[in-house]
Design a protein around this motif. Structure first.
Motif, short mmCIF file in Angstrom:
data_model
loop_
_atom_site.label_atom_id
_atom_site.label_comp_id
_atom_site.label_asym_id
_atom_site.label_seq_id
_atom_site.Cartn_x
_atom_site.Cartn_y
_atom_site.Cartn_z
N PHE A 12 -1.72 -1.52 -6.45
CA PHE A 12 -1.74 -0.18 -5.87
C PHE A 12 -2.39 -0.24 -4.50
CE2 PHE A 12 -1.27 1.00 -10.33
CZ PHE A 12 -0.49 2.13 -10.29
N ARG A 22 -3.13 4.71 -1.19
CA ARG A 22 -2.47 6.00 -1.37
C ARG A 22 -1.83 6.11 -2.75
NH1 ARG A 22 1.36 6.47 3.77
NH2 ARG A 22 1.91 8.43 2.70
N ASN A 23 -2.26 5.21 -3.66
CA ASN A 23 -1.79 5.18 -5.04
C ASN A 23 -0.29 4.92 -5.15
OD1 ASN A 23 -4.27 5.38 -6.18
ND2 ASN A 23 -4.12 7.54 -6.74
N ARG A 24 0.23 4.15 -4.17
CA ARG A 24 1.59 3.66 -4.26
C ARG A 24 1.55 2.21 -4.72
NH1 ARG A 24 3.60 4.66 1.74
NH2 ARG A 24 1.85 3.20 1.96
N ASP A 62 6.72 1.48 -4.23
CA ASP A 62 7.13 2.46 -5.23
C ASP A 62 6.12 3.61 -5.23
OD1 ASP A 62 8.16 3.87 -7.35
OD2 ASP A 62 7.24 2.58 -8.87
N SER A 63 6.58 4.77 -4.84
CA SER A 63 5.70 5.95 -4.83
C SER A 63 6.11 6.97 -5.87
CB SER A 63 5.71 6.58 -3.43
OG SER A 63 7.03 6.92 -3.06
N THR A 64 6.88 6.54 -6.90
CA THR A 64 7.37 7.49 -7.91
C THR A 64 6.35 7.78 -8.99
OG1 THR A 64 8.36 5.69 -9.21
CG2 THR A 64 9.74 6.70 -7.50
N THR A 65 5.35 6.93 -9.15
CA THR A 65 4.34 7.15 -10.20
C THR A 65 3.30 8.14 -9.71
OG1 THR A 65 4.68 4.92 -11.04
CG2 THR A 65 2.64 6.04 -11.68
N THR A 66 3.13 9.24 -10.45
CA THR A 66 2.16 10.28 -10.06
C THR A 66 1.10 10.53 -11.13
OG1 THR A 66 3.65 11.99 -10.91
CG2 THR A 66 3.82 11.43 -8.55
N ARG A 67 1.34 10.10 -12.36
CA ARG A 67 0.36 10.24 -13.45
C ARG A 67 -0.16 8.87 -13.80
NH1 ARG A 67 1.87 11.37 -18.06
NH2 ARG A 67 0.06 12.55 -18.79
N PHE A 68 -1.47 8.79 -13.94
CA PHE A 68 -2.10 7.49 -14.18
C PHE A 68 -2.89 7.57 -15.49
CE2 PHE A 68 -1.74 8.22 -9.62
CZ PHE A 68 -0.88 7.19 -9.29
N ASN A 102 -4.88 1.92 -9.43
CA ASN A 102 -4.87 3.17 -8.70
C ASN A 102 -6.30 3.63 -8.42
OD1 ASN A 102 -4.81 3.52 -11.68
ND2 ASN A 102 -5.32 5.63 -11.10
#
Length: 650
Positions: free
Chosen positions: A393, A396-398, A433-439, A553
């Motif tokens: 990660f 920016r958590n991408r 990959d910036s599609t993941t929004t929940r961790f 993340n």
């Protein structure tokens, strides 16, 4: 006297009388018949000797022969040409007058012998003389190596010459010859004297400074390079004035001159339509002196052919070098090649990729032989290696994905997948990959990659790579402690050497402190930063054969922003509770507004340094109740609103 002779004399006398009286038309001088064996001679003034041939620029005088009557008066007249008599017949010059020829060719000298005595008849005789030119010999010198000189003698006008080098003895030479002479020590000039075979008086000489070349420098071929069908020879600087030829060895190792070789500079030659062979350089001078040739250097012919995931190289070289340098795409390969090697197998190639090779053979003394550049496209029918995938990660958590494929640093196509879904198909070795929004630990993203080379061979899918996923939550209502949980990284080459480190970050993501948590999946932070409303954490995973650190993340836990406003204050100037101020925690900027009972704003503040002393429009405080409202945006982006009343007391 016979009648015929008497008649001739009468005609001569009559003609002369007519000419002198101007009573008849001018006529050539009548020649007296039956001339004696010797009439007159030309005497060279400088030597006093008779001369049958005259010289340009050399004075003569004319003298009657001893068998002639000395009582006569002798006069002479010269006309250009052969057998050209005076016309009109006179005037004649006295015998004591000299004549100097001015041009080569023929002149006719007419003698008039006359007397004032009665009965003595005059005579007219003539002789044609050839006039020789006597210029300085226009010879040329050609510079040769020290010790000899080449002299080119003119073919005219002289019949022969003598050549003198310095103070040496003159040497005879024929006209028109090109002769090489040895040069005595100390000689500085060349003198040439021209002579006629039948005229020893008409001679001349010329002297020129001796011209010689500098000593020949060393002959050395320093580099032989092939370019298509042309061979380039780089040589040691050549000494000016010598003739240089390129020689090539034939099948019997006999060296022959290459007529097509062209000298392009003082340090290079090109040989068109070249053939693999040994080449050497030879020098000569114009005198025909030949010098030992240079050492021979062999051409280097390289060939490349594709095989299954490898390129086979072979070359032709006649002499073993000291060492080789092999380059692929202009980058040296660390290939240990023996001096006797004539083949090499390059296995570090990728299917479908065009490679260029060049081989350099190095000899003692800095001499080298360089092959032409050869190109070959690698081929294969077997599947390529499985890609190696790495994920981390960013701040920016991408998720940043990096794939590598053995032998394929840049070519071919990669397909990136997550959860069986294709993210992208690209030639790039990196993907974001910036599609993941929940961790949520344990349900984080996992990735795979597959590869297709340029020959359409497909690899197996890589093993899933799952970066660590971190979560943070407040462990108590005030956020005095934070509980962290995470899922471990999956997909490292080895897992027993993985190490984990929890990083505590500031608002700008700089690391405030770190905690080793290698054998844990949870951690309770009892000392979160008390100056941050929102505390930030990140997990770093290292080791396990990973190419670098893989980060989780950034997980955050947001504590409640709190504002405290007293219900009353006494602005009476006693130093106690004289002003109204906002207190609380995690206060940065805010809007604090107080209004009176009529709804009129009496105070506005935006930070904790701004306080109210109870004055309204600069008037002294008046006891009574007022309404306040507090509004701020916290670090999580949430709007916090509070309101209440405050009373001014005496």
């Amino acid at each position: 006297m016979p009648a015929k002779t008497l008649l001739s004399w009468l005609l001569l006398i009559f003609g002369m009388l007519l000419a002198s009286n101007g009573q008849a038309q001018a006529q050539p001088c009548p020649v007296t018949p039956n001339a004696p064996a010797c009439t007159f001679r030309a005497i060279d003034v400088a030597t006093g000797t008779p001369s049958a041939k005259l010289c340009v620029g050399r004075a003569v005088r004319f003298e009657y022969c001893s068998n002639r009557d000395p009582a006569l008066t002798y006069t002479y007249l010269v006309n250009n040409g052969s057998g050209v008599l005076p016309n009109p017949c006179g005037p004649f010059l006295p015998a004591t007058t000299t004549y100097t020829p001015t041009a080569a060719g023929f002149v006719t000298v007419t003698e008039n012998a006359s007397s004032s005595r009665p009965g003595v008849l005059p005579t007219i005789y003539f002789i044609t003389f050839q006039v020789y030119d006597s210029p300085a010999p226009a010879f040329t010198l050609a510079a040769c190596a020290p010790g000899s000189v080449q002299v080119t003698l003119p073919s005219a006008p002289y019949d022969s010459y003598t050549v003198q080098i310095g103070t040496g003895a003159p040497v005879a030479a024929a006209s028109g010859q090109v002769v090489t002479y040895p040069v005595p020590t100390g000689a500085t000039s060349v003198t040439v004297v021209g002579r006629y075979n039948d005229n020893s008086l008409c001679t001349n000489s010329a002297t020129q400074p001796l011209a010689q070349l500098a000593p020949l420098g060393p002959l050395a071929i320093q580099r032989v390079a092939l370019s298509g069908t042309t061979t380039q020879l780089d040589v040691a600087p050549l000494t000016t004035g010598y003739r240089y030829t390129v020689e090539r060895a034939d099948a019997s190792n006999v060296y022959q001159t290459v007529p097509a070789a062209v000298q392009t500079s003082t340090t290079s030659f090109t040989v068109p339509s070249t053939t693999p062979s040994r080449y050497r350089l030879r020098a000569t001078d114009v005198c025909g002196n030949s010098f030992p040739p240079s050492a021979a250097v062999s051409t280097l012919s390289l060939a490349a052919t594709p095989a299954e995931r490898r390129n086979e190289l072979s070359w032709q070289l006649f002499d073993n070098p000291v060492s080789y340098e092999l380059t692929r795409d202009n980058t040296p390969l660390a290939a240990p090649l023996a001096p006797s090697a004539r083949t090499y197998t390059d296995t570090s190639v990728a299917c479908g990729v065009q490679y260029t090779y060049r081989l350099t053979a190095r000899y003692a003394g800095g001499v080298s032989s360089v092959s032409d550049v050869v190109s070959v496209r690698a081929t294969a029918t077997q599947p390529p290696a499985t890609p190696r995938l790495f994920a981390t990660f960013d701040l920016r958590n991408r998720v940043q994905l990096t794939a590598s494929v053995a032998r394929f640093p840049a070519t071919g196509q990669l397909t990136y997948l997550t959860g069986g879904r294709i993210l992208a198909a690209t030639t790039s070795r990196t993907l974001t990959d910036s599609t993941t929004t929940r961790f949520v630990p344990g349900t984080g993203p996992c990735y795979q990659a597959r590869f297709v080379d340029d020959c359409a061979n497909r690899s197996a899918d890589s093993a899933p790579f799952c970066p660590a996923v971190l979560a943070a939550e407040l462990a108590d209502s005030r956020g005095s402690s934070v509980r962290l949980t995470w899922s471990g990284l999956r997909g490292a080459p080895t897992t027993d050497t993985l190490s984990y480190r929890l990083l505590v970050l500031d608002a700008g993501n700089a690391v405030l402190r770190s905690v080793s948590v290698s054998k844990q999946t949870t951690y309770l932070d009892l000392t979160p930063p008390d100056t941050q409303q929102q505390v930030r954490y990140r997990l770093e995973v290292r080791g396990g054969g990973l190419p670098g650190s893989s980060y989780s993340n950034i997980a955050t836990a947001t504590r409640r922003l709190e504002a405290y406003v007293p219900t009353a204050f006494t602005p009476n100037g006693d130093g106690l509770n004289d002003v109204l101020e906002v207190k609380g925690r995690f206060l940065k900027t805010f809007r604090f507004v107080i209004v009176d009972r009529n709804g009129q704003e009496v105070f506005r503040g935006t930070n904790r340094s701004q306080t109210w002393d109870g004055r309204v429009r600069n008037e002294p405080p008046v006891p009574g109740a007022f309404v306040w409202r507090f509004e701020a945006v916290d670090d999580a982006g949430q709007t916090v609103v509070q309101h209440g009343t405050v009373t001014i007391l005496k």
